[in-house]
Design a protein around this motif. Sequence first.
Motif, short mmCIF file in Angstrom:
data_model
loop_
_atom_site.label_atom_id
_atom_site.label_comp_id
_atom_site.label_asym_id
_atom_site.label_seq_id
_atom_site.Cartn_x
_atom_site.Cartn_y
_atom_site.Cartn_z
N ASP A 97 110.19 23.15 39.71
CA ASP A 97 108.98 23.15 38.88
C ASP A 97 109.03 22.02 37.86
OD1 ASP A 97 107.90 25.34 40.19
OD2 ASP A 97 108.83 26.78 38.82
N ALA A 98 110.19 21.81 37.24
CA ALA A 98 110.33 20.71 36.28
C ALA A 98 110.18 19.36 36.99
CB ALA A 98 111.67 20.80 35.57
N LEU A 99 110.72 19.25 38.19
CA LEU A 99 110.59 18.01 38.96
C LEU A 99 109.13 17.75 39.29
CD1 LEU A 99 112.74 16.46 41.55
CD2 LEU A 99 110.50 17.14 42.36
N ARG A 100 108.45 18.79 39.73
CA ARG A 100 107.03 18.64 40.10
C ARG A 100 106.19 18.23 38.89
NH1 ARG A 100 103.81 23.00 43.78
NH2 ARG A 100 102.21 21.54 44.48
N ALA A 101 106.54 18.74 37.70
CA ALA A 101 105.80 18.40 36.49
C ALA A 101 105.96 16.92 36.13
CB ALA A 101 106.26 19.28 35.33
N LEU A 102 107.08 16.32 36.54
CA LEU A 102 107.32 14.90 36.25
C LEU A 102 106.67 13.96 37.27
CD1 LEU A 102 111.07 15.23 35.28
CD2 LEU A 102 109.18 14.65 33.72
N MET A 103 106.22 14.51 38.38
CA MET A 103 105.60 13.71 39.44
C MET A 103 104.08 13.70 39.25
SD MET A 103 108.12 12.61 41.23
CE MET A 103 107.45 12.08 42.79
N PRO A 104 103.39 12.74 39.87
CA PRO A 104 101.92 12.75 39.78
C PRO A 104 101.36 14.05 40.35
CG PRO A 104 102.72 10.67 40.69
CD PRO A 104 103.89 11.59 40.60
N PRO A 105 100.28 14.56 39.77
CA PRO A 105 99.70 15.83 40.24
C PRO A 105 99.04 15.70 41.61
CG PRO A 105 98.33 14.86 38.54
CD PRO A 105 99.55 13.99 38.65
N GLY A 106 98.78 16.83 42.22
CA GLY A 106 98.03 16.87 43.48
C GLY A 106 98.89 16.83 44.73
N ALA A 107 100.15 17.13 44.62
CA ALA A 107 101.04 17.05 45.79
C ALA A 107 101.16 18.40 46.48
CB ALA A 107 102.42 16.59 45.37
N ASP A 108 101.27 18.34 47.79
CA ASP A 108 101.70 19.51 48.55
C ASP A 108 103.22 19.46 48.58
OD1 ASP A 108 99.15 20.42 49.18
OD2 ASP A 108 99.01 19.14 50.95
N LEU A 109 103.84 20.60 48.35
CA LEU A 109 105.29 20.65 48.22
C LEU A 109 105.89 21.45 49.37
CD1 LEU A 109 107.94 20.31 46.51
CD2 LEU A 109 107.31 22.46 45.43
#
Length: 188
Positions: A97-109
């Motif tokens: 979740d912390a990693l995803r918050a640092l990446m640009p929004p709108g990604a499928d994970l």
Amino acid sequence: MNRSSARRPWHQHFETVGSITAIVVGVAALFVSFDQSRVMREEIRASIWPALQVDGFASLENGTLAIGLSVQNAGVGPALVERVTIRHDDSPVEDLDALRALMPPGADLSRTSLTGRVVAAGASVRPFELRYPAEESDDAIDVLNRLLSRWSAEVCYCSTLGQCWVASDDPGAPTMVDSCEGQPGGDF
């Protein structure tokens, strides 16, 4: 006891010579056995040595930009992954979740847990992959180079004999460590 046998020099006493010879042969056999066991231990360690390779990746396929981490066991034995550490600007990232918050929004994970997993020789695991709709200006190599300047990853893993190493996304062989305990890591 006969006086003539008592006056013979030591080397003429068959029992004494035989005993000394047996002791020398026994000590030599013990040394050879010890040396052989040392060589065998080294051969066993080499025959099951896991060697994880940690790489970030970015690919552009069918209008989708995929970004993530790939871990491959290029060694000859299984690797038990004890710890995964992801850093952004030299600060550890706690979890996905912390990693995803640092990446640009709108990604499928997509996610596959790596900590606690046994990675077989020749196997590859992608702990996480983020997929974005690609824009015409996206170039996977440029995206990867931008990410590599701010992100790093390392994996601490052990062999079935309890030997441990740390592999990172920096080129080079894994570094041997005493254990993976007590080192920072996230939930990956």
